[in-house]
Design an enzyme around this catalytic site. Structure first.
Site, PDB file in Angstrom:
ATOM      1  N   GLY A 235       0.772  -1.242   0.000  1.00  0.00           N
ATOM      2  CA  GLY A 235       0.000   0.000   0.000  1.00  0.00           C
ATOM      3  C   GLY A 235       0.796   1.282   0.000  1.00  0.00           C
ATOM      4  NE  ARG A 275      -0.407   2.088  -5.622  1.00  0.00           N
ATOM      5  CZ  ARG A 275      -1.559   1.920  -6.271  1.00  0.00           C
ATOM      6  NH1 ARG A 275      -1.791   2.573  -7.367  1.00  0.00           N
ATOM      7  NH2 ARG A 275      -2.495   1.123  -5.779  1.00  0.00           N
ATOM      8  NE  ARG A 311      -4.060   2.527 -10.806  1.00  0.00           N
ATOM      9  CZ  ARG A 311      -3.938   3.707 -10.267  1.00  0.00           C
ATOM     10  NH1 ARG A 311      -3.547   4.726 -10.997  1.00  0.00           N
ATOM     11  NH2 ARG A 311      -4.193   3.890  -8.988  1.00  0.00           N
ATOM     12  CB  CYS A 342     -17.790   1.940 -28.596  1.00  0.00           C
ATOM     13  SG  CYS A 342     -16.943   1.998 -30.173  1.00  0.00           S
ATOM     14  CE1 TYR A 371      -2.403  -3.885  -8.239  1.00  0.00           C
ATOM     15  CE2 TYR A 371      -1.367  -1.788  -7.754  1.00  0.00           C
ATOM     16  CZ  TYR A 371      -1.675  -3.072  -7.390  1.00  0.00           C
ATOM     17  OH  TYR A 371      -1.246  -3.565  -6.186  1.00  0.00           O
TER      18      TYR A 371
HETATM   19  N1  LLP Z   1      -0.922  -6.972  -0.305  1.00  0.00           N
HETATM   20  C1  LLP Z   1      -2.235  -7.232  -0.419  1.00  0.00           C
HETATM   21  C2  LLP Z   1      -2.865  -8.227   0.443  1.00  0.00           C
HETATM   22  C3  LLP Z   1      -2.995  -6.526  -1.383  1.00  0.00           C
HETATM   23  O1  LLP Z   1      -4.300  -6.787  -1.490  1.00  0.00           O
HETATM   24  C4  LLP Z   1      -2.367  -5.553  -2.198  1.00  0.00           C
HETATM   25  C5  LLP Z   1      -3.141  -4.811  -3.200  1.00  0.00           C
HETATM   26  C6  LLP Z   1      -0.999  -5.323  -2.040  1.00  0.00           C
HETATM   27  C7  LLP Z   1      -0.296  -6.054  -1.075  1.00  0.00           C
HETATM   28  C8  LLP Z   1      -0.224  -4.339  -2.884  1.00  0.00           C
HETATM   29  O2  LLP Z   1      -0.677  -3.020  -2.777  1.00  0.00           O
HETATM   30  P1  LLP Z   1       0.235  -1.825  -3.410  1.00  0.00           P
HETATM   31  O3  LLP Z   1       1.533  -1.796  -2.642  1.00  0.00           O
HETATM   32  O4  LLP Z   1       0.505  -2.165  -4.824  1.00  0.00           O
HETATM   33  O5  LLP Z   1      -0.560  -0.583  -3.254  1.00  0.00           O
HETATM   34  N2  LLP Z   1      -5.981  -1.901  -8.836  1.00  0.00           N
HETATM   35  C9  LLP Z   1      -5.724  -0.907  -7.803  1.00  0.00           C
HETATM   36  C10 LLP Z   1      -4.934  -1.457  -6.658  1.00  0.00           C
HETATM   37  C11 LLP Z   1      -5.545  -2.676  -6.020  1.00  0.00           C
HETATM   38  C12 LLP Z   1      -4.645  -3.287  -5.029  1.00  0.00           C
HETATM   39  C13 LLP Z   1      -5.202  -4.525  -4.430  1.00  0.00           C
HETATM   40  N3  LLP Z   1      -4.366  -5.072  -3.436  1.00  0.00           N
HETATM   41  C14 LLP Z   1      -5.054   0.307  -8.439  1.00  0.00           C
HETATM   42  O6  LLP Z   1      -4.909   0.345  -9.660  1.00  0.00           O
HETATM   43  O7  LLP Z   1      -4.691   1.238  -7.735  1.00  0.00           O
END
Ligand code: LLP
Length: 419
Positions: A235, A275, A311, A342, A371
């Site tokens: 996150g 991310r 996104r 479309c 993503y």
């Molecule tokens: N760990 C778990 C259990 C997760 O569910 C996630 C993301 C992460 C780690 C990694 O999170 P990050 O460090 O990448 O923020 N599609 C969305 C993001 C969905 C993330 C879901 N889980 C977007 O485009 O922002």
């Protein structure tokens, strides 16, 4: 937001002109800078490991390209995987099963059996999953995911730690969950939570660390079980907009590790950034095919739409846009940068000030490593884009653009309809 080098008004990435990549591989194309990827991994790992042993489990839901996985395997990363498909990709990329932690939700018995056969440790999401696993693979290595009641993130869709989400065992039931795990014959090695994705401030991470420390200590006091591993999930946000600030990883690491070292017997911290590691290493290149002015709006119609990068349409997310072949030219006019899908919700940017655009311009869409490709689709029967890696002035095709044949592969017309 990251700065890219400009040579005579041409944007470069990894020592290569973006327009040359667009010409060689076509557009839309995702382009990943290997040096930046490695640097991001090293930054987050060093910030925490300089303070306490911390395992970085890269969340490949952000980007599962095999070349990216190979680079991270060589860097020493471990893995957060959410499906048997992701596990297979990591094994293929050379990760040993003990470097993977599987964190699924709505997990089937079939998937549990496949994970057990591959000896991949499982982070349990529910009591149902735990009881079924006890039948399928007694004594399998597990940790348990807590719903900590602390949620954060860039959009409601991605706040996973709040009380009302589907994830994890509620914190009020967690001591009983560990007690039942022990009576089912498991020896749980750790505990996990994830507050959400794209969190741009430190406070919610500290709040959840305190919640988790209390839980770890309660489990020790009530059950006599000292957990070895505390996984605080992923996150960590990144600055998408020019005015956004980077997260201060040192301050974050200092505050988190300080709390954990002081108040628990935890030996290993785990983080699951997706991310942070991959996002700004990658740009999406798109060609302007159509420029349209109406009495109300000015549109730049490109070959990247929400089938390529969802996104903006899905979360209203901001992605910076620049013109690769006139990089640094002053912004003059406001455009909606749109795609070929479309639906009127098909946009990459809205009312965005850009230099005056012309057909044939190559647009650079920033921060698309996370993503981007993994959420792309074949909507409107559009092939998935290519992926290219750049390193020290060289380009490498790491995923072929889909072909028309790929679009029909696997489809079958019943023979009775062919007469
Ligand atoms: N760990 C778990 C259990 C997760 O569910 C996630 C993301 C992460 C780690 C990694 O999170 P990050 O460090 O990448 O923020 N599609 C969305 C993001 C969905 C993330 C879901 N889980 C977007 O485009 O922002």
């Amino acid at each position: 937001m990251r700065n890219f080098e400009s040579i005579n008004g041409q944007m470069t990435i990894g020592g290569v002109k973006a327009v040359d990549i667009a010409r060689k591989y076509g557009t839309p194309v995702y382009v990943t800078d290997e040096a930046r990827l490695r640097e991001n991994y090293r930054n987050v790992s060093a910030a925490f490991n300089s303070r306490m042993p911390t395992r970085i489990n890269y969340a490949l839901k952000a980007n599962n390209n095999l070349a990216v996985l190979r680079i991270l395997e060589k860097e020493g990363s471990c893995i957060d995987a959410v499906s048997i498909g992701e596990v297979e990709l990591c094994l293929k990329a050379g990760f040993s099963p003990d470097r993977i932690l599987y964190t699924g939700t709505s997990v089937s018995n079939e998937e549990l059996s496949m994970l057990a056969a591959r000896k991949v440790p499982i982070n349990i999401d529910s009591m149902s999953e735990m009881r079924r696993l006890a039948e399928i693979a007694p004594g399998h290595p597990i940790s348990i995911r807590v719903n900590p009641g602390v949620g954060a993130g860039h959009h409601a869709h991605v706040m996973t730690g709040s009380k009302t989400t589907k994830f994890g065992v509620p914190k009020g039931a967690i001591v009983n969950a560990y007690s039942e795990a022990i009576s089912l014959g498991f020896n749980p090695f750790g505990i996990h939570c994830h507050i959400g994705a794209g969190v741009q401030v430190i406070d919610p991470f500290l709040e959840v660390t305190d919640v988790m420390i209390d839980i770890v200590n309660e489990i020790k006091d009530v059950l006599g079980l000292q957990l070895e591993m505390l996984d605080l999930g992923g996150g960590i946000g990144i600055p998408y907009k020019p005015e956004d600030h980077e997260m201060d990883l040192d301050a974050m690491a200092d505050a988190i590790t300080g709390r954990v070292l002081e108040s628990t017997g935890i030996k290993q911290l785990v983080l699951e950034p997706g991310r942070y590691i991959i996002c700004d290493s990658t740009v999406l290149l798109a060609t302007v095919h159509d420029v349209k002015e109406t009495p109300d709006k000015r549109f730049a119609g490109t070959d990247a739409g929400f089938h390529t990068l969802i996104r903006p349409a899905f979360y209203g997310s901001y992605h910076h846009v620049a013109v690769a072949n006139r990089f640094g030219a002053p912004n003059e006019l406001a455009y909606d940068v749109v795609g070929p899908i479309c639906e009127s919700g098909d946009f990459i940017a809205k009312d965005r000030k850009l230099p005056r655009l012309a057909e044939g311009d190559v647009l650079v869409i920033y921060d698309t490593g996370a993503y981007g490709f993994t959420m792309a689709s074949n909507y409107n029967a559009r092939p998935l884009p290519a992926e290219v890696l750049v390193s020290e002035g060289q380009t490498y095709l790491t995923r072929e653009r889909q072909t028309m044949d790929d679009l029909i592969r696997g489809q079958k017309i019943p023979s009775r309809l062919m007469v």
